[in-house]
Design a protein around this motif. Structure first.
Motif, PDB file in Angstrom:
ATOM      1  N   THR A   1       8.373 -38.028 -45.327  1.00  0.00           N
ATOM      2  CA  THR A   1       8.951 -39.780 -44.990  1.00  0.00           C
ATOM      3  C   THR A   1       7.600 -40.728 -45.277  1.00  0.00           C
ATOM      4  N   MET A   2       5.982 -40.257 -44.831  1.00  0.00           N
ATOM      5  CA  MET A   2       5.046 -40.815 -45.161  1.00  0.00           C
ATOM      6  C   MET A   2       4.390 -39.929 -46.681  1.00  0.00           C
ATOM      7  N   GLY A   3       4.288 -38.937 -46.929  1.00  0.00           N
ATOM      8  CA  GLY A   3       4.381 -38.124 -48.097  1.00  0.00           C
ATOM      9  C   GLY A   3       5.180 -39.112 -49.481  1.00  0.00           C
ATOM     10  N   THR A   4       6.086 -39.791 -49.172  1.00  0.00           N
ATOM     11  CA  THR A   4       7.167 -40.119 -50.324  1.00  0.00           C
ATOM     12  C   THR A   4       6.578 -41.358 -50.045  1.00  0.00           C
ATOM     13  N   TYR A   5       5.991 -42.145 -49.339  1.00  0.00           N
ATOM     14  CA  TYR A   5       5.498 -43.506 -49.772  1.00  0.00           C
ATOM     15  C   TYR A   5       3.726 -43.611 -49.628  1.00  0.00           C
ATOM     16  N   TYR A   6       3.700 -42.146 -49.844  1.00  0.00           N
ATOM     17  CA  TYR A   6       2.348 -42.283 -50.023  1.00  0.00           C
ATOM     18  C   TYR A   6       1.351 -42.741 -49.111  1.00  0.00           C
TER      19      TYR A   6
END
Length: 322
Positions: free
Chosen positions: A86-91
């Motif tokens: 999730t952190m990666g998806t929303y950068y």
């Protein structure tokens, strides 16, 4: 870049490009599905762990102590991988110190799984091949020590990388960055070292499980008094071998991601393939492995159904478990 200057910066750069594109694609629905899926299987694992803790015999039996460790380990990994995805998806960027903490826990829990399977196979090997010495060899105290050794083995590689960064440049830990495991690597040889450790883990675990399976099979054919127990142990070790295969598919996740990024014609195609890759190769094995193991256990499964149904009178635990 990694090949030219000996650093590992090209790997995180590729991931940053990927996640920036995905952030623009509006992945809220996908993240919601992942979160619901993670929470559901986390709940199942918690119910099964509670079932294990409800009976004293489970707390004193090595195989169930190891199973409980596997449940906790996979539950933590399931939640952490979802959070980091999730952190990666929303950068979302965090300090390197927080990223290091997340990576260390996910790294160790990820590699704990095959090591735990090896230990569970060895416990079954001792139970069948050395039945008279099983109670003295496989004790709760020694099982606890074995779990400690599992954590030590799984953390050696990542701890050395952290110590290396602390020696080279401690100020890097206050840097705000996009969190991936590769961000902990300052040089390409660290990435090669990690891949070498992973190969060593899986080859060692595979050899142990195959050895225990063959040994139990030989014992089952030569001993006529307790063939039923030997056959059950054979099925258990074979299940461990299948679980190891599921773990291996999880290790291929990053490699397949890079391959998909190379061959995909468009960003949207890669995003969808990467999402399926994450669900099938990374999440699904962690969701199914403990559940399958619990379902085939005649003592745990009735208790699990009993507590899953909120102690409904329609489902009662086995009378053989006290």
């Amino acid at each position: 870049m990694a090949g030219s200057n000996g650093t590992a910066e090209d790997v995180p750069f590729i991931y940053q490009q990927i996640f920036k594109v995905e952030m623009d694609a509006g992945p809220s629905t996908k993240i919601s599905v992942l979160m619901l899926m993670s929470l559901f299987f986390f709940f199942l694992n918690c119910v099964m762990f509670f079932a294990l803790r409800s009976k004293r015999i489970f707390q004193e039996t090595p195989r169930y102590i190891l199973f409980g460790h596997m449940l906790m380990n996979d539950s933590v990994l399931l939640l952490l991988t979802t959070i980091m995805y999730t952190m990666g998806t929303y950068y979302l960027q965090v300090t390197r110190a927080i990223c290091t903490l997340l990576v260390v826990i996910s790294y160790c829990t990820f590699r704990n799984a095959p090591l735990t399977l090896a230990m569970m196979s060895l416990e079954r090997y001792v139970a069948i091949c050395f039945p008279l010495r099983h109670c003295s060899i496989a004790t709760p105290k020694r099982t606890g020590i074995a779990i400690g050794i599992i954590w030590l083995l799984s953390s050696i590689n990542i701890i050395t990388d952290i110590i290396f960064v602390l020696i080279i440049n401690p100020s890097l830990f206050v840097e705000v960055l996009f969190c991936t495991q590769e961000k902990l690597y300052l040089f390409k040889w660290q990435l090669d070292k990690t891949q070498g450790f992973d190969i060593l883990y899986f080859v060692s675990v595979a050899v142990i499980i195959v050895f225990t399976y063959v040994s139990i099979m030989i014992t089952a054919r030569s001993v006529s008094s307790d063939k039923d127990s030997a056959k059950k142990a054979l099925k258990t070790v074979l299940l461990h071998l299948i679980q190891l295969g599921l773990c291996l598919t999880s290790f291929l996740y990053a490699t397949i991601n890079k391959a998909l990024y190379t061959v995909s014609d468009s960003s949207s195609l890669f995003i969808n393939l990467r999402y399926l890759n994450f669900r099938i190769l990374l999440m699904l094995p962690r969701c199914l492995s403990p559940l399958i193991y619990g379902m085939r256990d005649e003592a745990v499964w009735p208790l699990f159904k009993y507590y899953f149904c909120y102690r409904s009178g329609k489902v009662r635990p086995s009378a053989n478990v006290h």
